[in-house]
Design a protein around this motif. Structure first.
Motif, PDB file in Angstrom:
ATOM      1  N   GLN A 113       0.765  -0.992   0.285  1.00  0.00           N
ATOM      2  CA  GLN A 113       0.161   0.209  -0.204  1.00  0.00           C
ATOM      3  C   GLN A 113       1.069   1.524  -0.350  1.00  0.00           C
ATOM      4  OE1 GLN A 113      -3.921  -0.007   2.684  1.00  0.00           O
ATOM      5  NE2 GLN A 113      -2.573  -2.106   3.380  1.00  0.00           N
ATOM      6  N   ALA A 114       1.763   1.236   0.339  1.00  0.00           N
ATOM      7  CA  ALA A 114       2.965   2.064   0.854  1.00  0.00           C
ATOM      8  C   ALA A 114       3.314   2.938  -0.164  1.00  0.00           C
ATOM      9  CB  ALA A 114       4.001   2.199   2.394  1.00  0.00           C
ATOM     10  N   TYR A 115       3.910   1.437  -1.567  1.00  0.00           N
ATOM     11  CA  TYR A 115       4.920   1.694  -2.248  1.00  0.00           C
ATOM     12  C   TYR A 115       4.345   1.566  -3.764  1.00  0.00           C
ATOM     13  CZ  TYR A 115       8.710   2.379   0.814  1.00  0.00           C
ATOM     14  OH  TYR A 115       9.180   3.357   1.829  1.00  0.00           O
ATOM     15  N   PRO A 116       2.530   1.456  -4.237  1.00  0.00           N
ATOM     16  CA  PRO A 116       2.014   1.045  -5.121  1.00  0.00           C
ATOM     17  C   PRO A 116       2.903   1.184  -6.442  1.00  0.00           C
ATOM     18  CG  PRO A 116       0.788   3.051  -4.354  1.00  0.00           C
ATOM     19  CD  PRO A 116       2.136   3.217  -3.416  1.00  0.00           C
ATOM     20  N   ASP A 117       3.812   2.143  -6.108  1.00  0.00           N
ATOM     21  CA  ASP A 117       4.060   2.068  -8.003  1.00  0.00           C
ATOM     22  C   ASP A 117       5.450   1.967  -7.655  1.00  0.00           C
ATOM     23  OD1 ASP A 117       2.143   3.526  -8.821  1.00  0.00           O
ATOM     24  OD2 ASP A 117       2.676   5.446  -7.838  1.00  0.00           O
ATOM     25  N   ALA A 118       5.875   1.003  -7.019  1.00  0.00           N
ATOM     26  CA  ALA A 118       7.110   0.474  -6.867  1.00  0.00           C
ATOM     27  C   ALA A 118       7.483   0.009  -8.163  1.00  0.00           C
ATOM     28  CB  ALA A 118       7.548  -0.183  -5.565  1.00  0.00           C
ATOM     29  N   ILE A 119       6.466  -1.264  -8.557  1.00  0.00           N
ATOM     30  CA  ILE A 119       6.368  -1.879  -9.757  1.00  0.00           C
ATOM     31  C   ILE A 119       5.846  -1.294 -10.303  1.00  0.00           C
ATOM     32  CG2 ILE A 119       6.326  -4.154 -10.004  1.00  0.00           C
ATOM     33  CD1 ILE A 119       7.580  -5.353  -7.654  1.00  0.00           C
ATOM     34  N   LEU A 168      17.923  -3.776 -13.801  1.00  0.00           N
ATOM     35  CA  LEU A 168      18.525  -5.028 -12.633  1.00  0.00           C
ATOM     36  C   LEU A 168      17.264  -4.295 -12.181  1.00  0.00           C
ATOM     37  CD1 LEU A 168      21.535  -6.673 -11.774  1.00  0.00           C
ATOM     38  CD2 LEU A 168      20.595  -6.611 -13.079  1.00  0.00           C
ATOM     39  N   ARG A 169      15.614  -3.245 -12.219  1.00  0.00           N
ATOM     40  CA  ARG A 169      14.786  -3.308 -12.352  1.00  0.00           C
ATOM     41  C   ARG A 169      13.407  -3.943 -12.647  1.00  0.00           C
ATOM     42  NH1 ARG A 169      13.003   1.335  -9.670  1.00  0.00           N
ATOM     43  NH2 ARG A 169      11.425   0.937 -10.270  1.00  0.00           N
ATOM     44  N   ILE A 170      13.010  -3.693 -11.807  1.00  0.00           N
ATOM     45  CA  ILE A 170      11.801  -5.287 -11.851  1.00  0.00           C
ATOM     46  C   ILE A 170      10.352  -4.548 -12.602  1.00  0.00           C
ATOM     47  CG2 ILE A 170       9.753  -6.952 -10.995  1.00  0.00           C
ATOM     48  CD1 ILE A 170      12.041  -7.678  -8.514  1.00  0.00           C
ATOM     49  N   VAL A 191       6.160 -10.421  -4.288  1.00  0.00           N
ATOM     50  CA  VAL A 191       5.753  -9.010  -5.298  1.00  0.00           C
ATOM     51  C   VAL A 191       6.418  -7.854  -3.969  1.00  0.00           C
ATOM     52  CG1 VAL A 191       3.882  -7.871  -5.766  1.00  0.00           C
ATOM     53  CG2 VAL A 191       3.602 -10.256  -6.042  1.00  0.00           C
ATOM     54  N   THR A 192       6.634  -8.453  -2.702  1.00  0.00           N
ATOM     55  CA  THR A 192       6.350  -7.656  -1.684  1.00  0.00           C
ATOM     56  C   THR A 192       8.175  -7.455  -1.123  1.00  0.00           C
ATOM     57  OG1 THR A 192       4.969  -7.508   0.157  1.00  0.00           O
ATOM     58  CG2 THR A 192       6.574  -5.705   0.931  1.00  0.00           C
ATOM     59  N   VAL A 193       8.836  -8.667  -1.384  1.00  0.00           N
ATOM     60  CA  VAL A 193      10.079  -8.071  -1.166  1.00  0.00           C
ATOM     61  C   VAL A 193      10.451  -7.855  -3.023  1.00  0.00           C
ATOM     62  CG1 VAL A 193      10.516 -10.346  -0.359  1.00  0.00           C
ATOM     63  CG2 VAL A 193      10.424 -10.933  -2.826  1.00  0.00           C
ATOM     64  N   CYS A 194      10.130  -8.258  -4.686  1.00  0.00           N
ATOM     65  CA  CYS A 194      10.300  -7.566  -5.342  1.00  0.00           C
ATOM     66  C   CYS A 194      10.179  -5.546  -5.410  1.00  0.00           C
ATOM     67  CB  CYS A 194       9.675  -7.678  -7.023  1.00  0.00           C
ATOM     68  SG  CYS A 194       9.541  -9.631  -7.119  1.00  0.00           S
ATOM     69  N   THR A 195       8.803  -5.254  -4.665  1.00  0.00           N
ATOM     70  CA  THR A 195       9.295  -3.997  -4.689  1.00  0.00           C
ATOM     71  C   THR A 195       9.823  -3.322  -3.137  1.00  0.00           C
ATOM     72  OG1 THR A 195       6.865  -4.336  -4.363  1.00  0.00           O
ATOM     73  CG2 THR A 195       7.349  -2.516  -2.914  1.00  0.00           C
ATOM     74  N   LEU A 196      10.906  -4.388  -2.625  1.00  0.00           N
ATOM     75  CA  LEU A 196      11.865  -4.271  -0.941  1.00  0.00           C
ATOM     76  C   LEU A 196      13.043  -3.950  -2.163  1.00  0.00           C
ATOM     77  CD1 LEU A 196      11.326  -5.617   1.486  1.00  0.00           C
ATOM     78  CD2 LEU A 196      11.164  -3.559   1.127  1.00  0.00           C
ATOM     79  N   HIS A 197      13.282  -5.074  -3.981  1.00  0.00           N
ATOM     80  CA  HIS A 197      14.155  -4.372  -4.433  1.00  0.00           C
ATOM     81  C   HIS A 197      14.062  -3.667  -5.122  1.00  0.00           C
ATOM     82  CE1 HIS A 197      16.876  -6.012  -7.343  1.00  0.00           C
ATOM     83  NE2 HIS A 197      15.830  -6.312  -8.545  1.00  0.00           N
ATOM     84  N   ASN A 198      13.133  -3.044  -6.128  1.00  0.00           N
ATOM     85  CA  ASN A 198      13.347  -1.643  -6.345  1.00  0.00           C
ATOM     86  C   ASN A 198      13.578  -0.581  -5.691  1.00  0.00           C
ATOM     87  OD1 ASN A 198      13.167  -2.594  -8.855  1.00  0.00           O
ATOM     88  ND2 ASN A 198      11.038  -2.334  -9.096  1.00  0.00           N
ATOM     89  N   ILE A 199      12.752  -0.008  -4.446  1.00  0.00           N
ATOM     90  CA  ILE A 199      12.803   0.416  -3.466  1.00  0.00           C
ATOM     91  C   ILE A 199      14.791   0.851  -2.882  1.00  0.00           C
ATOM     92  CG2 ILE A 199      12.619   1.163  -0.839  1.00  0.00           C
ATOM     93  CD1 ILE A 199       9.519   0.237  -1.345  1.00  0.00           C
ATOM     94  N   LEU A 200      15.568  -0.273  -2.511  1.00  0.00           N
ATOM     95  CA  LEU A 200      16.636  -0.319  -2.622  1.00  0.00           C
ATOM     96  C   LEU A 200      17.731   0.353  -3.948  1.00  0.00           C
ATOM     97  CD1 LEU A 200      16.809  -2.839   0.105  1.00  0.00           C
ATOM     98  CD2 LEU A 200      16.221  -1.058   0.169  1.00  0.00           C
ATOM     99  N   LEU A 201      17.104  -0.034  -4.781  1.00  0.00           N
ATOM    100  CA  LEU A 201      17.850   0.429  -6.451  1.00  0.00           C
ATOM    101  C   LEU A 201      17.888   1.578  -6.369  1.00  0.00           C
ATOM    102  CD1 LEU A 201      17.010  -2.528  -8.794  1.00  0.00           C
ATOM    103  CD2 LEU A 201      19.167  -1.995  -7.741  1.00  0.00           C
TER     104      LEU A 201
END
Length: 375
Positions: free
Chosen positions: A138-144, A208-210, A308-318
């Motif tokens: 919910q906090a990062y709906p546009d990360a992916i 490497l962005r998802i 999906v959440t760890v994929c969101t974290l993947h993009n956030i940390l990138l």
């Protein structure tokens, strides 16, 4: 009284004093936990709370991010995780719940040992995973999201420079290993590596962005079938993703085989290099969040959301510039031998397959081959 009993005696004394004060005023202190509720603390969590110089390295090791990044994520998720104080207990701090969940995804600890390190009960740990998963999405709906505008142009240019024009990303599947599922046909989840798994289909760009993720199909299903049943395929067929007429390349894409000319070998090599970004993304994703490397007990209803959440974290940390430690690519077995971890990548191997009858696809592949020879 023993030394070990001292903290509980102090806590009891404080609770009794507060209770007497409340009764004398006629109001019961609902913000105070009852005296019989044991204080919930844990070693790992206490160490993470120190916020000193030594904590920086410790935070990356346990949570895969800096303390500043962790604070930012807590602030973003707090509004979706606030819990009310009840008559019986105080809720756990939001940062403790998020820290436990990140630790759970980053480590190979069991629920029993993980919750013990954070001073919480197993049932609380299970609920924490669900709460943090929901809050992050919910906090990062546009990360992916699929690239548009300037970002889309950058991706197209990057792949064109590699020799592949009109390419939006690289796609592949990876297995997430699970225990034999209960209440479901086990044969469906038995993959070609003789393990039980579900598949995750991921599209990434050269950074490497998802860009897209689709997870949940049983491990025995062919990756082409996963693609055809994904939202990505439906959007492509409806014209939402691409503005040109689709062309199907030969099955497997590379020429493969041993009787190749120099140009065909060049194409296969360049194609492998271009799509190598998806393997590097899996390296970073699954080695940072190591829970998805090992076989573990999981609820098949919540597993897709967690991945999906760890994929969101993947993009956030990138985006935050968090580095990846290459040492995470390796593990030491029971005999003390160091070797690469198994990423569970499905892959597409053209060897041994019959010649494709897709004439238009072959012409397109040959055109790409000829283009590469001129670069």
């Amino acid at each position: 009284m023993s030394v070990a009993e001292a903290p509980y005696c102090v806590a009891t004394y404080e609770a009794v004093v507060q209770l007497c004060a409340a009764l004398s005023s006629g109001v019961f202190p609902r913000q105070t936990p009852r005296w019989w509720i044991r204080r919930r603390t844990g070693g790992t969590w206490e160490d993470l709370r120190l916020r000193d110089d030594a904590t920086k390295e410790y935070s990356w090791q346990k949570l895969r991010m800096s303390t500043a990044m962790f604070t930012q994520i807590v602030a973003a998720c707090a509004a979706y995780m606030e819990k009310k104080v009840t008559h019986y207990r105080m809720p756990l701090p939001v940062e403790q719940v998020i820290a436990f969940t990140l630790y759970r995804w980053a480590s190979v600890e069991t629920y029993e040992s993980g919750t013990s390190d954070f001073g919480i009960a197993k049932a609380t740990g299970l609920q924490a995973i669900c709460d943090v998963t929901s809050a992050l999405l919910q906090a990062y709906p546009d990360a992916i999201k699929w690239p548009v505008g300037r970002r889309c142009a950058q991706i197209l240019r990057a792949f064109r420079n590699k020799g592949f024009p009109n390419c939006f990303g690289a796609i592949d599947c990876t297995h997430i290993y699970i225990d034999k599922p209960a209440g479901a046909p086990s044969d469906n989840y038995y993959d070609r590596k003789q393990k039980f798994s579900v598949q995750a289909q991921v599209v990434v760009d050269l950074d490497l962005r998802i860009l897209d993720v689709h997870v949940g199909y049983p491990g025995s299903v062919h990756d082409v079938c996963v693609l055809h049943n994904s939202q990505l395929w439906r959007r492509a067929k409806s014209g939402e993703l691409f503005d040109a007429t689709p062309e199907n390349l030969p099955h497997g894409v590379p020429y493969g085989g041993i009787e190749q000319g120099a140009d065909e070998k060049c194409f296969d090599t360049r194609q492998k290099v271009a799509r190598g970004c998806v393997e590097r993304a899996f390296n970073r994703l699954k080695c940072m969040w190591r829970l998805f490397l090992r076989t573990h007990k999981t609820n098949l209803e919540t597993l897709p959301q967690q991945f999906v959440t760890v994929c969101t974290l993947h993009n956030i940390l990138l985006d935050a510039g968090i580095d990846f430690d290459e040492n995470l690519l390796w593990k030491v077995d029971a005999n003390g031998v160091r070797h690469r971890v198994d990423l569970g990548i499905v892959g597409n191997d053209a060897r041994g397959r019959g010649r494709c009858t897709n004439v238009e696809g072959e012409m397109l592949r040959d055109a790409l081959r000829d283009r590469l020879t001129l670069m």
